[in-house]
Design a protein around this motif. Sequence first.
Motif, PDB file in Angstrom:
ATOM      1  N   GLU A  27       0.841  -1.212   0.000  1.00  0.00           N
ATOM      2  CA  GLU A  27       0.000   0.000   0.000  1.00  0.00           C
ATOM      3  C   GLU A  27       0.872   1.255   0.000  1.00  0.00           C
ATOM      4  O   GLU A  27       0.453   2.316  -0.448  1.00  0.00           O
ATOM      5  CB  GLU A  27      -0.935   0.033   1.221  1.00  0.00           C
ATOM      6  CG  GLU A  27      -1.976  -1.085   1.273  1.00  0.00           C
ATOM      7  CD  GLU A  27      -3.136  -0.931   0.287  1.00  0.00           C
ATOM      8  OE1 GLU A  27      -3.116   0.021  -0.528  1.00  0.00           O
ATOM      9  OE2 GLU A  27      -4.038  -1.804   0.314  1.00  0.00           O
ATOM     10  N   SER A  74      -1.203  -5.804  -7.330  1.00  0.00           N
ATOM     11  CA  SER A  74      -1.635  -5.330  -8.644  1.00  0.00           C
ATOM     12  C   SER A  74      -2.224  -3.909  -8.548  1.00  0.00           C
ATOM     13  O   SER A  74      -1.884  -3.031  -9.349  1.00  0.00           O
ATOM     14  CB  SER A  74      -2.657  -6.338  -9.185  1.00  0.00           C
ATOM     15  OG  SER A  74      -3.367  -5.788 -10.223  1.00  0.00           O
ATOM     16  N   ARG A  75      -3.067  -3.693  -7.527  1.00  0.00           N
ATOM     17  CA  ARG A  75      -3.716  -2.369  -7.381  1.00  0.00           C
ATOM     18  C   ARG A  75      -2.687  -1.276  -7.128  1.00  0.00           C
ATOM     19  O   ARG A  75      -2.857  -0.137  -7.560  1.00  0.00           O
ATOM     20  CB  ARG A  75      -4.741  -2.455  -6.236  1.00  0.00           C
ATOM     21  CG  ARG A  75      -5.521  -1.190  -5.977  1.00  0.00           C
ATOM     22  CD  ARG A  75      -6.751  -1.432  -5.118  1.00  0.00           C
ATOM     23  NE  ARG A  75      -6.536  -2.331  -4.016  1.00  0.00           N
ATOM     24  CZ  ARG A  75      -5.895  -2.038  -2.887  1.00  0.00           C
ATOM     25  NH1 ARG A  75      -5.381  -0.824  -2.731  1.00  0.00           N
ATOM     26  NH2 ARG A  75      -5.748  -2.918  -1.921  1.00  0.00           N
ATOM     27  N   ASN A  76      -1.602  -1.627  -6.454  1.00  0.00           N
ATOM     28  CA  ASN A  76      -0.571  -0.628  -6.142  1.00  0.00           C
ATOM     29  C   ASN A  76       0.564  -0.612  -7.163  1.00  0.00           C
ATOM     30  O   ASN A  76       1.561   0.107  -6.981  1.00  0.00           O
ATOM     31  CB  ASN A  76      -0.020  -0.865  -4.736  1.00  0.00           C
ATOM     32  CG  ASN A  76      -1.012  -0.484  -3.666  1.00  0.00           C
ATOM     33  OD1 ASN A  76      -1.224   0.695  -3.404  1.00  0.00           O
ATOM     34  ND2 ASN A  76      -1.662  -1.471  -3.073  1.00  0.00           N
ATOM     35  N   GLU A 116      -3.932  -9.179  -5.271  1.00  0.00           N
ATOM     36  CA  GLU A 116      -4.798  -8.036  -5.632  1.00  0.00           C
ATOM     37  C   GLU A 116      -4.173  -6.721  -5.166  1.00  0.00           C
ATOM     38  O   GLU A 116      -4.157  -5.725  -5.888  1.00  0.00           O
ATOM     39  CB  GLU A 116      -6.183  -8.261  -4.993  1.00  0.00           C
ATOM     40  CG  GLU A 116      -7.232  -7.216  -5.291  1.00  0.00           C
ATOM     41  CD  GLU A 116      -7.194  -6.022  -4.330  1.00  0.00           C
ATOM     42  OE1 GLU A 116      -7.320  -4.884  -4.826  1.00  0.00           O
ATOM     43  OE2 GLU A 116      -7.000  -6.207  -3.109  1.00  0.00           O
ATOM     44  N   THR A 117      -3.613  -6.738  -3.958  1.00  0.00           N
ATOM     45  CA  THR A 117      -3.025  -5.508  -3.407  1.00  0.00           C
ATOM     46  C   THR A 117      -1.767  -5.111  -4.187  1.00  0.00           C
ATOM     47  O   THR A 117      -1.551  -3.924  -4.467  1.00  0.00           O
ATOM     48  CB  THR A 117      -2.711  -5.697  -1.901  1.00  0.00           C
ATOM     49  OG1 THR A 117      -3.901  -6.121  -1.253  1.00  0.00           O
ATOM     50  CG2 THR A 117      -2.219  -4.414  -1.267  1.00  0.00           C
TER      51      THR A 117
END
Length: 324
Positions: free
Chosen positions: A95, A120-122, A117-118
């Motif tokens: 994050e 990829s999102r970041n 997921e985290t």
Amino acid sequence: MKTIKIGLLGLGNIGTGTYKTLEMNKAEIEKAAGTRVEITRILEKDINRDRGIAVPVDKFTSDPDEIFKDPEIDIVIELLGGIEPASTFMLSAMENGKHVVSANKAAIAANYDKLMETASRNNVIFRFEASVGGGIPILGTLTGPLCANKFEEVMGIVNGTTNYILTKMTVEGLDYDTVLKDAQAKGFAEADPTADVEGIDAANKLSILMALMFDKYVSPDSIPTTGITHITKESIEAARSKDCTIKLIAHARKLENGDIDYKVAPMEIANDHPLASINNEFNAVFVTGNAVGDVMFYGKGAGPLPTGSAVLGDVIEISKAILK
Ligand code: HSE
């Protein structure tokens, strides 16, 4: 030249092995990475233990935010072990825009989807080569040079402790309790060997293998798992009479209908199968792909330097991506 700066979470056996490997092979690692690589901060409370390495005391911190919030740090290496706080720390690092490397199979298998997921999102890279097979380059090979395959099957001896115990029972005719005590005395088995001998560690590793090979995440709790505690001299002899050897196998196979059959269990392996001759604390992963056919990976599945080798291989790959 840029310096890739690393925050290391945990300076236990594996953290120390990673630190040592970086010191021992700094020239090779920096040449491969194309940049300087330095561990600048270490989250570790025990700063006085003699680890056989000289770590400047100002690298130590007991506050993880001093790593996650440090704008200079590019990569966080998580080597704490255990599901928590390791999982929360990896998510916090991501994050905060840090790339993450981990050897922690329990945390990765428990929280695979959330971690992916985290990351990829970041827009950060998450690599975990050391989590399965220690120093054996299996995950990067499955997702790299072998990724042109549809995978059909994996059979892995992915736990060194149980392979050591089964080998001694088979070769020396000893019973389970005697070998376990010997393995603990020699430091091959943990003081609390439950996760190893009950097959839990192998199930964590199978969960990760299946996610990468079959794009199917199965929680380790949902993998039918049998350990080796019920294996007796008689079971070993019964297998021997059939020209087989008992091995703890992490097994997954794609069925014709597309389902995947999976389990961790002791299996009687025919003595002419390559896995039957994998002995002592060594690991091996036997993979079948529809184009490549059968391939087997063999090596040290644990230990500070083999694990450090895999962790730093991930650091090199991430460093190259950062420099692109
Ligand atoms: N306890 C594990 C083993 C360590 O015996 O293989 C490596 O994951």
